[in-house]
Design a protein around this motif. Structure first.
Motif, PDB file in Angstrom:
ATOM      1  N   ARG A  32      14.231 -17.141  32.193  1.00  0.00           N
ATOM      2  CA  ARG A  32      14.775 -17.054  30.835  1.00  0.00           C
ATOM      3  C   ARG A  32      13.613 -17.094  29.855  1.00  0.00           C
ATOM      4  O   ARG A  32      12.703 -17.926  29.977  1.00  0.00           O
ATOM      5  N   VAL A  33      13.640 -16.187  28.905  1.00  0.00           N
ATOM      6  CA  VAL A  33      12.581 -16.076  27.913  1.00  0.00           C
ATOM      7  C   VAL A  33      13.148 -16.414  26.542  1.00  0.00           C
ATOM      8  O   VAL A  33      14.186 -15.860  26.139  1.00  0.00           O
ATOM      9  N   ARG A  34      12.473 -17.330  25.858  1.00  0.00           N
ATOM     10  CA  ARG A  34      12.810 -17.586  24.454  1.00  0.00           C
ATOM     11  C   ARG A  34      12.112 -16.510  23.630  1.00  0.00           C
ATOM     12  O   ARG A  34      10.882 -16.462  23.561  1.00  0.00           O
ATOM     13  N   VAL A  35      12.882 -15.637  23.035  1.00  0.00           N
ATOM     14  CA  VAL A  35      12.367 -14.433  22.393  1.00  0.00           C
ATOM     15  C   VAL A  35      11.811 -14.767  21.014  1.00  0.00           C
ATOM     16  O   VAL A  35      12.455 -15.471  20.219  1.00  0.00           O
ATOM     17  N   THR A  36      10.625 -14.249  20.726  1.00  0.00           N
ATOM     18  CA  THR A  36      10.067 -14.345  19.378  1.00  0.00           C
ATOM     19  C   THR A  36      10.197 -13.025  18.627  1.00  0.00           C
ATOM     20  O   THR A  36      10.532 -13.008  17.446  1.00  0.00           O
ATOM     21  N   VAL A  37       9.923 -11.913  19.334  1.00  0.00           N
ATOM     22  CA  VAL A  37       9.988 -10.586  18.721  1.00  0.00           C
ATOM     23  C   VAL A  37      10.694  -9.649  19.683  1.00  0.00           C
ATOM     24  O   VAL A  37      10.376  -9.619  20.877  1.00  0.00           O
ATOM     25  N   SER A  38      11.653  -8.887  19.170  1.00  0.00           N
ATOM     26  CA  SER A  38      12.407  -7.907  19.957  1.00  0.00           C
ATOM     27  C   SER A  38      12.046  -6.510  19.461  1.00  0.00           C
ATOM     28  O   SER A  38      12.031  -6.245  18.259  1.00  0.00           O
ATOM     29  N   GLY A  39      11.731  -5.609  20.403  1.00  0.00           N
ATOM     30  CA  GLY A  39      11.386  -4.245  20.036  1.00  0.00           C
ATOM     31  C   GLY A  39      12.602  -3.346  20.019  1.00  0.00           C
ATOM     32  O   GLY A  39      13.463  -3.426  20.904  1.00  0.00           O
ATOM     33  N   VAL A  40      12.683  -2.470  19.019  1.00  0.00           N
ATOM     34  CA  VAL A  40      13.820  -1.549  18.878  1.00  0.00           C
ATOM     35  C   VAL A  40      13.346  -0.140  19.243  1.00  0.00           C
ATOM     36  O   VAL A  40      12.338   0.334  18.722  1.00  0.00           O
ATOM     37  N   GLY A 316      12.954   6.953  11.786  1.00  0.00           N
ATOM     38  CA  GLY A 316      11.980   5.933  12.134  1.00  0.00           C
ATOM     39  C   GLY A 316      10.657   6.013  11.410  1.00  0.00           C
ATOM     40  O   GLY A 316      10.123   5.000  10.979  1.00  0.00           O
ATOM     41  N   GLY A 317      10.092   7.217  11.278  1.00  0.00           N
ATOM     42  CA  GLY A 317       8.765   7.332  10.699  1.00  0.00           C
ATOM     43  C   GLY A 317       7.713   6.787  11.659  1.00  0.00           C
ATOM     44  O   GLY A 317       7.971   6.513  12.825  1.00  0.00           O
ATOM     45  N   ARG A 318       6.503   6.644  11.155  1.00  0.00           N
ATOM     46  CA  ARG A 318       5.439   6.120  12.001  1.00  0.00           C
ATOM     47  C   ARG A 318       5.528   4.604  12.095  1.00  0.00           C
ATOM     48  O   ARG A 318       5.892   3.925  11.155  1.00  0.00           O
ATOM     49  N   GLY A 319       5.149   4.080  13.237  1.00  0.00           N
ATOM     50  CA  GLY A 319       5.079   2.632  13.397  1.00  0.00           C
ATOM     51  C   GLY A 319       6.258   2.076  14.172  1.00  0.00           C
ATOM     52  O   GLY A 319       7.392   2.560  14.091  1.00  0.00           O
ATOM     53  N   ARG A 320       5.980   1.050  14.925  1.00  0.00           N
ATOM     54  CA  ARG A 320       6.970   0.387  15.768  1.00  0.00           C
ATOM     55  C   ARG A 320       7.937  -0.429  14.914  1.00  0.00           C
ATOM     56  O   ARG A 320       7.523  -1.142  13.990  1.00  0.00           O
ATOM     57  N   ILE A 321       9.225  -0.342  15.201  1.00  0.00           N
ATOM     58  CA  ILE A 321      10.241  -1.118  14.510  1.00  0.00           C
ATOM     59  C   ILE A 321      10.545  -2.354  15.345  1.00  0.00           C
ATOM     60  O   ILE A 321      10.884  -2.247  16.524  1.00  0.00           O
ATOM     61  N   LEU A 322      10.428  -3.523  14.733  1.00  0.00           N
ATOM     62  CA  LEU A 322      10.592  -4.785  15.435  1.00  0.00           C
ATOM     63  C   LEU A 322      11.626  -5.654  14.727  1.00  0.00           C
ATOM     64  O   LEU A 322      11.858  -5.509  13.527  1.00  0.00           O
ATOM     65  N   VAL A 323      12.216  -6.561  15.506  1.00  0.00           N
ATOM     66  CA  VAL A 323      13.139  -7.557  14.971  1.00  0.00           C
ATOM     67  C   VAL A 323      12.592  -8.937  15.338  1.00  0.00           C
ATOM     68  O   VAL A 323      12.320  -9.206  16.515  1.00  0.00           O
ATOM     69  N   THR A 324      12.409  -9.785  14.356  1.00  0.00           N
ATOM     70  CA  THR A 324      11.954 -11.146  14.629  1.00  0.00           C
ATOM     71  C   THR A 324      13.153 -12.045  14.842  1.00  0.00           C
ATOM     72  O   THR A 324      14.197 -11.914  14.202  1.00  0.00           O
ATOM     73  N   VAL A 325      12.993 -12.986  15.776  1.00  0.00           N
ATOM     74  CA  VAL A 325      14.081 -13.862  16.178  1.00  0.00           C
ATOM     75  C   VAL A 325      13.744 -15.291  15.760  1.00  0.00           C
ATOM     76  O   VAL A 325      12.656 -15.788  16.090  1.00  0.00           O
ATOM     77  N   PRO A 326      14.626 -15.979  15.016  1.00  0.00           N
ATOM     78  CA  PRO A 326      14.318 -17.333  14.579  1.00  0.00           C
ATOM     79  C   PRO A 326      14.184 -18.289  15.765  1.00  0.00           C
ATOM     80  O   PRO A 326      14.895 -18.163  16.767  1.00  0.00           O
ATOM     81  N   GLN A 327      13.283 -19.249  15.627  1.00  0.00           N
ATOM     82  CA  GLN A 327      13.048 -20.222  16.705  1.00  0.00           C
ATOM     83  C   GLN A 327      13.829 -21.508  16.479  1.00  0.00           C
ATOM     84  O   GLN A 327      14.195 -21.822  15.367  1.00  0.00           O
TER      85      GLN A 327
END
Length: 327
Positions: A32-40, A316-327
């Motif tokens: 199990r991983v506690r997620v900090t950043v999720s990639g879209v 999307g445009g250039r650049g990775r789209i990320l979602v941050t997950v609260p800790q």
């Protein structure tokens, strides 16, 4: 745990929910991983939309396959020393219902890859689908050391990583961009020559750098580029295509046949398991020595995940789209 999910397919704002779900428990061979950043990824939003007539594979889906975080629990037959290890995650929502758009995700042990301490969570969350796809396009047909590799769409998520991996592996990289204005964004440390597809004769421009033809073509738009690719391939070349714009794509069959060209079509969910593991090892190794970087575009909090999906759906445009997950 706080998570996002959908129970029906449709527009992001209509079907994506954010709220509390039970914490997952790792099973045998899982962590199990506690997620900090999720990639879209575009594939995540296509699944949510029901692209190509796909239906709900599970009654409830937590989207996203890529992430970075920290292992906080392990199942049976997993070394307990992994608890506390920083990792990057791939394939969390590949043939599984619950992905990384949550505070916790559970994956098979080998799909949580140790993330070197000097690498960021943002980079780690960007190595999954785009990185493994890029690796497969470059290496599925053998080493590229000393070869000429052409990467179409080099400013995209997969294209950028493919160019960097090919350069890291000893290839000379030639690249294309859609517009002349985009040439300024190409990294000359990775790409030896770049050609804009809006020039008068891109095939001639590419041939001027590769008079004997290109050995390996990394293709993001086969329907658009099939004739161009045919004009620049070397004998026994490989066209590794991971996307196209037309569902029924035409190719110049006989000229490609006479050049003994291999057309390799690549769907990331179904790569061989060992190919994914090798990709994970190589991506981590290349990133650790500074050979891989990722352009992060926009980062959204989990509460705004629908905006992140809309961003992808809009192009999307250039650049990775990320979602941050609260800790």
């Amino acid at each position: 745990m706080l998570a996002s999910w959908y129970d029906d397919q449709g527009p992001a704002a209509d079907v994506l929910h954010v709220g509390e779900l039970p914490d997952p428990i790792p099973g045998t061979g899982e962590v199990r991983v506690r997620v900090t950043v999720s990639g879209v990824n575009p594939g995540d939003t296509k699944k949510r939309r029901g692209w190509l007539g796909s239906s709900m594979p599970y009654p409830r889906v937590i989207p996203h396959s890529d992430a970075a975080g920290v292992i906080d629990a392990v199942g049976a037959q997993v070394d307990a020393h992994r608890i506390g290890q920083r990792v990057w995650v791939y394939g969390a929502q590949s043939y599984r219902p619950f992905g990384t758009a949550a505070q916790y995700t559970v994956v098979p042990d080998h799909q949580a890859v140790p993330l070197p301490g000097h690498l960021s969570d943002e980079l780690g969350a960007s190595l999954g689908i785009p990185g493994i796809t890029a690796h497969r396009t470059v290496f599925a047909d053998g080493p590229v050391d000393g070869q000429l590799v052409l990467v179409h769409g080099v400013l995209g998520g997969v294209g950028s990583l493919a160019a960097q991996l090919a350069h890291w592996a000893g290839a000379t990289v030639i690249a294309t961009v859609r517009r002349t204005a985009d040439l300024d964004h190409v990294d000359p440390a990775v790409v030896s020559h770049a050609v804009a597809l809006d020039t008068g004769d891109p095939a001639a421009a590419i041939r001027s750098y590769a008079p004997q033809g290109i050995h390996r073509i990394i293709e993001v738009a086969l329907s658009d580029n099939a004739d161009l690719d045919n004009a620049i391939v070397a004998d026994n070349a490989v066209i590794a295509a991971y996307a196209t714009r037309a569902d029924r794509t035409e190719i110049p069959f006989w000229p490609l046949l006479f050049n003994n060209v291999t057309l390799r079509l690549l769907g990331s969910d179904d790569f061989p398991a060992e190919a994914k593991r090798r990709a994970a090892r190589d991506l981590t190794s290349a990133a650790a020595v500074g050979a891989l970087t990722v352009d992060v575009g926009t980062t959204y909090p989990l509460d705004d995940i629908a905006k992140a999906h809309d961003h992808i759906d809009a192009g999307g445009g250039r650049g990775r789209i990320l979602v941050t997950v609260p800790q």
